[in-house]
Design a protein around this motif. Structure first.
Motif, PDB file in Angstrom:
ATOM      1  N   THR A   1      51.089  37.685  36.815  1.00 14.04           N
ATOM      2  CA  THR A   1      49.648  37.894  36.747  1.00 14.04           C
ATOM      3  C   THR A   1      49.293  38.706  35.505  1.00 14.04           C
ATOM      4  OG1 THR A   1      49.666  39.970  37.995  1.00 14.04           O
ATOM      5  CG2 THR A   1      49.602  37.921  39.260  1.00 14.04           C
TER       6      THR A   1
ATOM      7  N   VAL B   1      39.943  29.281  41.623  1.00 17.22           N
ATOM      8  CA  VAL B   1      39.696  28.805  40.263  1.00 17.22           C
ATOM      9  C   VAL B   1      39.088  27.413  40.314  1.00 17.22           C
ATOM     10  CG1 VAL B   1      41.628  30.159  39.378  1.00 17.22           C
ATOM     11  CG2 VAL B   1      41.992  27.773  39.996  1.00 17.22           C
TER      12      VAL B   1
ATOM     13  N   ASN C   1      39.654  28.129  35.473  1.00 20.96           N
ATOM     14  CA  ASN C   1      38.889  29.341  35.201  1.00 20.96           C
ATOM     15  C   ASN C   1      38.572  30.064  36.506  1.00 20.96           C
ATOM     16  OD1 ASN C   1      38.765  28.774  32.404  1.00 20.96           O
ATOM     17  ND2 ASN C   1      37.063  27.359  32.750  1.00 20.96           N
ATOM     18  N   PHE C   2      38.593  31.398  36.471  1.00 20.29           N
ATOM     19  CA  PHE C   2      38.402  32.192  37.676  1.00 20.29           C
ATOM     20  C   PHE C   2      36.970  32.077  38.195  1.00 20.29           C
ATOM     21  CE2 PHE C   2      41.945  34.820  35.834  1.00 20.29           C
ATOM     22  CZ  PHE C   2      42.862  34.549  36.842  1.00 20.29           C
TER      23      PHE C   2
ATOM     24  N   ARG D   1      36.991  39.230  35.190  1.00 26.17           N
ATOM     25  CA  ARG D   1      37.740  37.972  35.119  1.00 26.17           C
ATOM     26  C   ARG D   1      36.904  36.731  35.420  1.00 26.17           C
ATOM     27  NH1 ARG D   1      42.102  38.908  32.104  1.00 26.17           N
ATOM     28  NH2 ARG D   1      43.233  40.773  32.809  1.00 26.17           N
TER      29      ARG D   1
ATOM     30  N   GLY E   1      42.455  31.435  33.785  1.00 25.55           N
ATOM     31  CA  GLY E   1      43.583  32.025  34.485  1.00 25.55           C
ATOM     32  C   GLY E   1      44.812  32.038  33.588  1.00 25.55           C
TER      33      GLY E   1
ATOM     34  N   ALA F   1      43.158  34.368  44.030  1.00 21.36           N
ATOM     35  CA  ALA F   1      42.066  33.929  43.165  1.00 21.36           C
ATOM     36  C   ALA F   1      41.633  32.534  43.568  1.00 21.36           C
ATOM     37  CB  ALA F   1      42.500  33.942  41.698  1.00 21.36           C
TER      38      ALA F   1
ATOM     39  N   ARG G   1      38.194  36.538  42.299  1.00 19.91           N
ATOM     40  CA  ARG G   1      39.521  37.135  42.192  1.00 19.91           C
ATOM     41  C   ARG G   1      39.543  38.435  42.979  1.00 19.91           C
ATOM     42  NH1 ARG G   1      43.053  40.041  38.532  1.00 19.91           N
ATOM     43  NH2 ARG G   1      44.989  38.878  38.164  1.00 19.91           N
TER      44      ARG G   1
ATOM     45  N   GLN H   1      37.144  41.381  39.592  1.00 17.08           N
ATOM     46  CA  GLN H   1      36.256  40.237  39.685  1.00 17.08           C
ATOM     47  C   GLN H   1      35.259  40.176  38.525  1.00 17.08           C
ATOM     48  OE1 GLN H   1      35.897  37.570  41.269  1.00 17.08           O
ATOM     49  NE2 GLN H   1      33.758  36.995  41.029  1.00 17.08           N
TER      50      GLN H   1
END
Length: 657
Positions: free
Chosen positions: A223, A181, A186-187, A197, A202, A179, A190, A194
């Motif tokens: 995860t 971030v 924050n993602f 998220r 995260g 990922a 990913r 995707q």
């Protein structure tokens, strides 16, 4: 019994230490490789950001922006966005009045809108913002560029987070989750889920790593899918974003557990042997017994000291003896159970061979190793990968001349070069087109022309003249670092070839790699089911001088050659070898490359001054290939580890040359 215990103790310690080094090396290699993958993801993401920021600087200095001709600026922004498909919106804001002048998310109007809250609250020191899940053109990442020196007008681009998915997924190993971030954890992108998220926080492990302020490291976590993992992360100094690559915990914890278990068993065995040694020593306190004990201790310390001289070199020597000895043993075993045990041992030794090669490749910085490459097998074999890289809108075909097949190059580097050229061709055809990969004999002697042609935009002469310069790029589509063609050029030059570029604006580009023609490999790999026929000397009694400072390797080579009918003389170091050459005149000098005091190449060159026409065969796991190639003696190289069949084949080939 006292002597047996004294001899067994250092052997047990050495074996246990070597197993521990191997297991610890495997764990460190996985950690280092995962850190490298995280770094690569962050680096590629930075390249995309730099490319976008460069295009934004050009757009911010456009004439319409300077004249504050906002309708024309709107049209210009729309044109640039068409070339940068991952731009989801372009916004121009007036920071003095807190009004939005224009936004590509709606038709242009002189009536201004309130400024976007995400832009209003941005950190004015940062040009790269964080991921936004809500807003026009979102989810997106905001990039900012001041239009004027006073900072009143601000150009903002909303970038599609999916632009970072390609580098992310290409550098995510099988079974892992990666990922990218932002500064708050924050993602942005990913490798899994995707759409769901992007823009969401995260896990707490990811956020804690981001909050720690450390630039890189490894942490344990879980995860959202429940994968127990060890995650390597790297934080970009450009954007403040961090790339995280999570691999299953078993990959790292397994070697660590085995290492502790090995240490425990080894310590127990060592204590038992040491206890027996002490017990028998106490029964006889004579001076001779004490002297033998001191001698055993000295031998043990010397053996441990030699181990620190180079783990990779020692592994190659050990694997040479193990693989060669097991192959010889398999010829003599008839009991099926015994053969099965020996075959399992051989398989483990071969896995160790592959691990050693990986360690050596990393220590050499992945130096090229040229070998015959079959273009007719390699190019079509990349078909699926290339088609995935270019997408469905581009037609890909191959045109391979039967007389243009074998070239001298590094297969991995050549595959990477073709991939780079095809991706460049794809970027030159935003509306689709055709790519042809062809191979034919060159008009230049002993060269084969491998070409990648496209029907894209083409290049002007000025651009084509500078295309091979590192970091040079016109960035017409706002992507690329300018390193692709320079890497291709470097790989081709190391292979002894060159590059030609033929391009016309509007009519496409052809890039030709002129590579040295070579003959197919002289020795084809035999089927695994068929055991190789025993090789005997063509002229029994031919004299060979074997030089190696490792007794096990030297004994294995000498015994193998004697069984084949050769007359063998052994030397444990270059000094003994030179003295032997003065008394004897062997037909072949078989020597290790890395030895104390003098390399095998230096020994071979001095030996040539003693015996004119002496043939030289060097065995090594990490010899300097360039030095061997440049040497006037032009010795043959046999890579460690090897079995008796490979050794005898190489010796017979050199003697017959």
């Amino acid at each position: 019994m006292l002597l047996g215990a004294a001899l067994a103790l250092p052997i047990v310690v050495l074996v246990i230490l070597q197993l521990m080094f191997a297991l610890d090396g495997e764990r460190r290699a996985i950690e280092q490789r995962t850190l490298s993958q995280a770094t690569q993801i962050a680096t590629l993401s930075d390249s995309q950001l730099r490319s976008d920021l460069a295009v934004m600087r050009i757009l911010a200095t456009a004439e319409s922006m300077d004249r504050r001709d906002w309708p024309a600026a709107y049209v210009r922004a729309r044109e640039v966005t068409e070339l940068n498909r991952h731009w989801r919106n372009v916004i121009v804001s007036d920071l003095q009045s807190n009004e939005q002048i224009l936004s590509l998310s709606r038709p242009y109007s002189s009536q201004r809108q309130p400024i976007d809250a995400a832009i209003l609250t941005r950190d004015p020191r940062l040009m790269i913002g964080d991921v936004q899940r809500e807003g026009p053109g979102c989810p997106c990442v905001y990039l900012h560029q001041p239009i004027d020196a006073e900072g009143r007008y601000l150009l903002t681009v909303a970038v599609d987070p999916r632009a970072f998915l390609g580098p992310l997924r290409r550098n995510t190993p099988a079974g892992a989750i990666a990922a990218l971030v932002d500064r708050h954890g924050n993602f942005i992108a990913r490798s899994r889920e995707q759409t769901e998220r992007v823009g969401t926080p995260g896990t707490r492990y990811v956020r804690e790593a981001v909050a720690s302020g450390e630039r890189l490291g490894i942490y344990a976590g879980t995860t959202y899918e429940g994968l127990q993992n060890h995650t390597a992360y790297f934080t970009s100094p450009l954007s403040g974003w961090s790339a995280h690559v999570a691999v299953p915990s078993s990959l790292i914890d397994g070697p660590r557990t085995y290492s502790i278990l090995t240490l425990s068993i080894g310590a127990t065995l060592a204590l038992l042997l040491a206890g027996g040694l002490i017990f028998w020593a106490l029964r006889d306190m004579s001076e001779r017994r004490r002297a033998e004990e001191r001698l055993a201790q000295t031998q043990k310390l010397e053996a441990i000291g030699q181990l620190t001289g180079g783990v990779a070199h020692d592994f190659n020597n050990l694997l040479t003896v193990m693989i060669g000895g097991l192959n010889m043993l398999l010829k003599r075993l008839e009991d099926p159970k015994q053969r099965q045990i020996a075959e399992h041992m051989l398989e483990s030794a071969q896995r160790g061979d592959r691990l050693t090669k990986q360690l050596l490749a990393f220590s050499r910085g992945q130096q090229m190793e040229s070998a015959p490459v079959d273009l007719h097998a390699m190019a079509p074999g990349m078909d699926a990968l290339l088609r995935r890289s270019i997408g469905p809108g581009i037609d890909l075909s191959f045109d391979l001349d039967p007389d243009a097949r074998w070239v001298l190059s590094d297969a991995n580097q050549l595959e990477l070069s073709i991939l780079n050229l095809v991706i460049n061709a794809r970027d030159a055809m935003p509306d689709g087109g055709r790519i042809v990969i062809s191979a034919k004999p060159s008009s230049r002697k002993n060269l084969i022309e491998l070409a990648v042609s496209d029907s894209g935009l083409g290049m002007t002469k000025d651009v084509a003249d500078r295309a091979l310069e590192p970091f040079f790029t016109t960035k017409p589509a706002g992507k690329g670092t300018g390193l692709g063609l320079s890497q291709v050029f470097g790989a081709v030059r190391q292979s002894g070839g060159t590059i030609e570029i033929d391009s016309t604006p509007g009519r496409g580009t052809t890039i030709r790699l002129l590579l040295p023609r070579t003959q197919p490999p002289a020795i084809e790999a035999a089927p695994q089911e068929a055991a190789p026929e025993p090789i005997k000397a063509e002229r029994p009694g031919e004299s060979i001088l074997v030089v190696d400072d490792e007794p096990g390797v030297r004994a294995f080579m000498a015994d193998t050659l004697r069984e084949a009918g050769y007359h063998v003389t052994e030397a444990s170091h270059p000094g003994d070898a030179l003295r032997t050459l003065r008394d004897q005149r062997p037909s072949l000098l078989l020597t290790d490359f890395s030895m104390p005091g003098m390399t095998g190449l230096e020994l071979g060159e001095r030996a040539r001054t003693e015996i004119d026409g002496l043939r030289i065969l060097i065995v090594s796991g990490y010899a300097d290939a360039e030095a061997l190639e440049a040497s006037p003696s032009r010795p043959t190289l046999l890579r460690k580890p090897f079995d008796e069949h490979a050794l005898l084949s190489a010796v017979r080939s050199v003697l017959a040359a």
